[in-house]
Design an enzyme around this catalytic site. Sequence first.
Site, mmCIF file in Angstrom:
data_model
loop_
_atom_site.group_PDB
_atom_site.id
_atom_site.type_symbol
_atom_site.label_atom_id
_atom_site.label_comp_id
_atom_site.label_asym_id
_atom_site.label_seq_id
_atom_site.Cartn_x
_atom_site.Cartn_y
_atom_site.Cartn_z
ATOM 1 N N ARG A 276 -22.225 -7.531 11.078
ATOM 2 C CA ARG A 276 -23.226 -7.201 12.097
ATOM 3 C C ARG A 276 -24.642 -7.326 11.526
ATOM 4 N NH1 ARG A 276 -24.956 -7.062 17.413
ATOM 5 N NH2 ARG A 276 -23.784 -5.414 18.428
ATOM 6 N N CYS B 273 0.856 -1.206 0.000
ATOM 7 C CA CYS B 273 0.000 0.000 0.000
ATOM 8 C C CYS B 273 0.883 1.244 0.000
ATOM 9 C CB CYS B 273 -0.901 0.053 1.233
ATOM 10 S SG CYS B 273 -1.808 -1.446 1.609
ATOM 11 N N CYS C 289 -7.695 -1.875 -5.066
ATOM 12 C CA CYS C 289 -6.237 -1.684 -5.097
ATOM 13 C C CYS C 289 -5.507 -3.015 -5.071
ATOM 14 C CB CYS C 289 -5.785 -0.798 -3.936
ATOM 15 S SG CYS C 289 -6.076 0.945 -4.272
ATOM 16 N N CYS D 196 -27.742 -9.719 12.941
ATOM 17 C CA CYS D 196 -29.102 -9.268 13.260
ATOM 18 C C CYS D 196 -30.137 -10.033 12.449
ATOM 19 C CB CYS D 196 -29.236 -7.762 13.044
ATOM 20 S SG CYS D 196 -28.532 -6.808 14.414
ATOM 21 N N CYS E 27 -35.613 -4.155 10.500
ATOM 22 C CA CYS E 27 -34.588 -3.448 11.285
ATOM 23 C C CYS E 27 -35.266 -2.372 12.135
ATOM 24 C CB CYS E 27 -33.572 -2.758 10.373
ATOM 25 S SG CYS E 27 -32.922 -3.752 9.012
HETATM 26 C C1 HEC Z 1 0.056 0.669 -7.449
HETATM 27 C C2 HEC Z 1 -0.384 1.766 -6.622
HETATM 28 C C3 HEC Z 1 -1.344 1.453 -5.478
HETATM 29 C C4 HEC Z 1 -1.213 0.494 -4.509
HETATM 30 C C5 HEC Z 1 -0.127 -0.539 -4.340
HETATM 31 C C6 HEC Z 1 -2.348 0.673 -3.638
HETATM 32 N N1 HEC Z 1 -3.130 1.700 -4.070
HETATM 33 FE FE1 HEC Z 1 -4.803 2.383 -3.194
HETATM 34 N N2 HEC Z 1 -5.112 3.656 -4.735
HETATM 35 C C7 HEC Z 1 -4.222 3.857 -5.786
HETATM 36 C C8 HEC Z 1 -4.825 4.791 -6.718
HETATM 37 C C9 HEC Z 1 -4.177 5.276 -8.000
HETATM 38 C C10 HEC Z 1 -6.086 5.119 -6.206
HETATM 39 C C11 HEC Z 1 -7.143 6.037 -6.836
HETATM 40 C C12 HEC Z 1 -6.763 7.437 -6.747
HETATM 41 C C13 HEC Z 1 -6.794 7.916 -5.339
HETATM 42 O O1 HEC Z 1 -7.880 8.153 -4.826
HETATM 43 O O2 HEC Z 1 -5.717 8.039 -4.706
HETATM 44 C C14 HEC Z 1 -6.213 4.408 -4.947
HETATM 45 C C15 HEC Z 1 -7.293 4.518 -4.103
HETATM 46 C C16 HEC Z 1 -7.378 3.954 -2.838
HETATM 47 C C17 HEC Z 1 -8.429 4.192 -1.888
HETATM 48 C C18 HEC Z 1 -9.623 5.131 -2.099
HETATM 49 C C19 HEC Z 1 -9.197 6.542 -1.797
HETATM 50 C C20 HEC Z 1 -10.286 7.564 -2.065
HETATM 51 O O3 HEC Z 1 -10.178 8.669 -1.538
HETATM 52 O O4 HEC Z 1 -11.222 7.277 -2.795
HETATM 53 C C21 HEC Z 1 -8.159 3.467 -0.769
HETATM 54 C C22 HEC Z 1 -8.966 3.392 0.509
HETATM 55 C C23 HEC Z 1 -6.929 2.745 -1.040
HETATM 56 N N3 HEC Z 1 -6.486 3.084 -2.282
HETATM 57 C C24 HEC Z 1 -6.318 1.876 -0.147
HETATM 58 C C25 HEC Z 1 -5.221 1.091 -0.476
HETATM 59 C C26 HEC Z 1 -4.720 0.051 0.392
HETATM 60 C C27 HEC Z 1 -5.245 -0.298 1.764
HETATM 61 C C28 HEC Z 1 -3.687 -0.543 -0.291
HETATM 62 C C29 HEC Z 1 -2.880 -1.732 0.138
HETATM 63 C C30 HEC Z 1 -3.642 -2.941 0.476
HETATM 64 C C31 HEC Z 1 -3.550 0.175 -1.561
HETATM 65 N N4 HEC Z 1 -4.512 1.134 -1.632
HETATM 66 C C32 HEC Z 1 -2.596 -0.110 -2.523
HETATM 67 C C33 HEC Z 1 -3.019 3.262 -5.928
HETATM 68 C C34 HEC Z 1 -2.537 2.218 -5.183
HETATM 69 C C1 HEC Z 2 -34.836 -8.282 17.255
HETATM 70 C C2 HEC Z 2 -34.253 -6.959 17.297
HETATM 71 C C3 HEC Z 2 -33.286 -6.567 16.185
HETATM 72 C C4 HEC Z 2 -33.552 -6.462 14.845
HETATM 73 C C5 HEC Z 2 -34.858 -6.751 14.125
HETATM 74 C C6 HEC Z 2 -32.346 -5.956 14.243
HETATM 75 N N1 HEC Z 2 -31.374 -5.780 15.182
HETATM 76 FE FE1 HEC Z 2 -29.597 -4.856 14.921
HETATM 77 N N2 HEC Z 2 -29.136 -5.155 16.860
HETATM 78 C C7 HEC Z 2 -29.951 -5.745 17.798
HETATM 79 C C8 HEC Z 2 -29.272 -5.809 19.064
HETATM 80 C C9 HEC Z 2 -29.828 -6.397 20.354
HETATM 81 C C10 HEC Z 2 -28.007 -5.218 18.886
HETATM 82 C C11 HEC Z 2 -26.898 -5.020 19.918
HETATM 83 C C12 HEC Z 2 -27.263 -3.837 20.816
HETATM 84 C C13 HEC Z 2 -27.462 -2.586 20.027
HETATM 85 O O1 HEC Z 2 -26.479 -1.905 19.649
HETATM 86 O O2 HEC Z 2 -28.631 -2.290 19.694
HETATM 87 C C14 HEC Z 2 -27.965 -4.783 17.488
HETATM 88 C C15 HEC Z 2 -26.906 -4.109 16.918
HETATM 89 C C16 HEC Z 2 -26.888 -3.592 15.636
HETATM 90 C C17 HEC Z 2 -25.847 -2.750 15.098
HETATM 91 C C18 HEC Z 2 -24.595 -2.292 15.819
HETATM 92 C C19 HEC Z 2 -24.770 -0.918 16.454
HETATM 93 C C20 HEC Z 2 -23.526 -0.401 17.133
HETATM 94 O O3 HEC Z 2 -23.553 0.728 17.630
HETATM 95 O O4 HEC Z 2 -22.503 -1.096 17.160
HETATM 96 C C21 HEC Z 2 -26.199 -2.482 13.798
HETATM 97 C C22 HEC Z 2 -25.411 -1.649 12.806
HETATM 98 C C23 HEC Z 2 -27.448 -3.153 13.540
HETATM 99 N N3 HEC Z 2 -27.849 -3.804 14.674
HETATM 100 C C24 HEC Z 2 -28.123 -3.155 12.322
HETATM 101 C C25 HEC Z 2 -29.306 -3.856 12.071
HETATM 102 C C26 HEC Z 2 -29.916 -3.959 10.762
HETATM 103 C C27 HEC Z 2 -29.372 -3.362 9.475
HETATM 104 C C28 HEC Z 2 -31.056 -4.690 10.922
HETATM 105 C C29 HEC Z 2 -32.035 -5.143 9.863
HETATM 106 C C30 HEC Z 2 -31.477 -6.025 8.847
HETATM 107 C C31 HEC Z 2 -31.149 -5.031 12.332
HETATM 108 N N4 HEC Z 2 -30.060 -4.531 12.990
HETATM 109 C C32 HEC Z 2 -32.207 -5.730 12.898
HETATM 110 C C33 HEC Z 2 -31.231 -6.179 17.592
HETATM 111 C C34 HEC Z 2 -31.907 -6.149 16.385
#
Ligand code: HEC
Ligand code: HEC
Length: 276
Positions: free
Chosen positions: A233, A94, A129, A237, A192
């Site tokens: 997560r 990276c 990337c 749920c 949800c």
């Molecule tokens: C060969 C060059 C190269 C390597 C290696 C590379 N990247 Fe990138 N990356 C880029 C380019 C070019 C872009 C698109 C332009 C930009 O937003 O910088 C990009 C975009 C990104 C973005 C989005 C940035 C944005 O603002 O939209 C992320 C997140 C990212 N890279 C993470 C990583 C990570 C984590 C790694 C390693 C696992 C990695 N990159 C390896 C070249 C590289």
């Molecule tokens: C039966 C009740 C229930 C339903 C339906 C439910 N969840 Fe949850 N969810 C929970 C409980 C309990 C937790 C853990 C405590 C909390 O952060 O609310 C949780 C946690 C989460 C969290 C983490 C919040 C944090 O702050 O870390 C996310 C995101 C989430 N639920 C998304 C969803 C989505 C998207 C759906 C629908 C697809 C969904 N949940 C449906 C009960 C529910």
Amino acid sequence: MTKKLWATFALISLGTSAAAQDSNSLSIDGEAMVTEVAAPAHMENVDTIYSGWRFRSAETQALEMDDFDNPAFVFVEQAEDLWDKVDGAAGKACSSCHEDVADFAGLRTQLPRVDDGELVTMENLINECRTERMEAEPWKWSKGNMTAMTALIGVQSRGMPMNVAIDGDAAPFWEKGKELYYTRVGQLDMACSNCHEDNYGMMIRADHLSQGQVNGFPTYRLKNAKLNSIHGRFKGCMKNIRATPFKEGGDEFKALELYLASRGQGLSVETPSVRN
Ligand code: HEC
Ligand code: HEC
């Protein structure tokens, strides 16, 4: 409903409203976080939005307040090593192309976003990337390398307000996410919204229901002692309501992620947060 289904439902039925949260003001290493703010205009049924941190116990809350205590930082440090590690046929790390990971400050607040007509998350950008630019294998959505890297990139935006675009190109994805949020699924026939909008603040078994915000992800859970992705997560749920979860990284969860991010507009990024 069958007898068995009623029994299951009783298990997760909602109890009494919990006492006030243990602590209301979060500062991490001296920096104040916004954990409560007026809901964005598009939310019709909620006036105020709260970070999930507000619903945790004092002990869990404390773990997030100091990076030395926060177990997630073990993984953030692992990602710092991965950042410099050469991988793939192109022989790049990276850091070969991205000078400083701190340059990603602000990115977390704006994701998911639409790139060339496609909704992309942090995981998609990282894997783009890896596959296109490093000629390396993509990382699995919720596996250790990926969640560590999303935490390292996410923490660069810590304290900045969530600010995803929901208009223009993003509108159809947002609409789809909203529809999914309010659609009842699974054997328990719940949406949800039934938990995270209608009943936040209530106890569900021993758990204090939050608004289901995504501003703290990836999140370290005490339950499984690792970083958990947003889609991981969602999957949990859906399983809890006996629904067949959508695929991690699939169109449904990406749309749902955008919609949930938009329900958190203005809350501080708390990555990497700590939850039970
Ligand atoms: C060969 C060059 C190269 C390597 C290696 C590379 N990247 Fe990138 N990356 C880029 C380019 C070019 C872009 C698109 C332009 C930009 O937003 O910088 C990009 C975009 C990104 C973005 C989005 C940035 C944005 O603002 O939209 C992320 C997140 C990212 N890279 C993470 C990583 C990570 C984590 C790694 C390693 C696992 C990695 N990159 C390896 C070249 C590289
Ligand atoms: C039966 C009740 C229930 C339903 C339906 C439910 N969840 Fe949850 N969810 C929970 C409980 C309990 C937790 C853990 C405590 C909390 O952060 O609310 C949780 C946690 C989460 C969290 C983490 C919040 C944090 O702050 O870390 C996310 C995101 C989430 N639920 C998304 C969803 C989505 C998207 C759906 C629908 C697809 C969904 N949940 C449906 C009960 C529910």
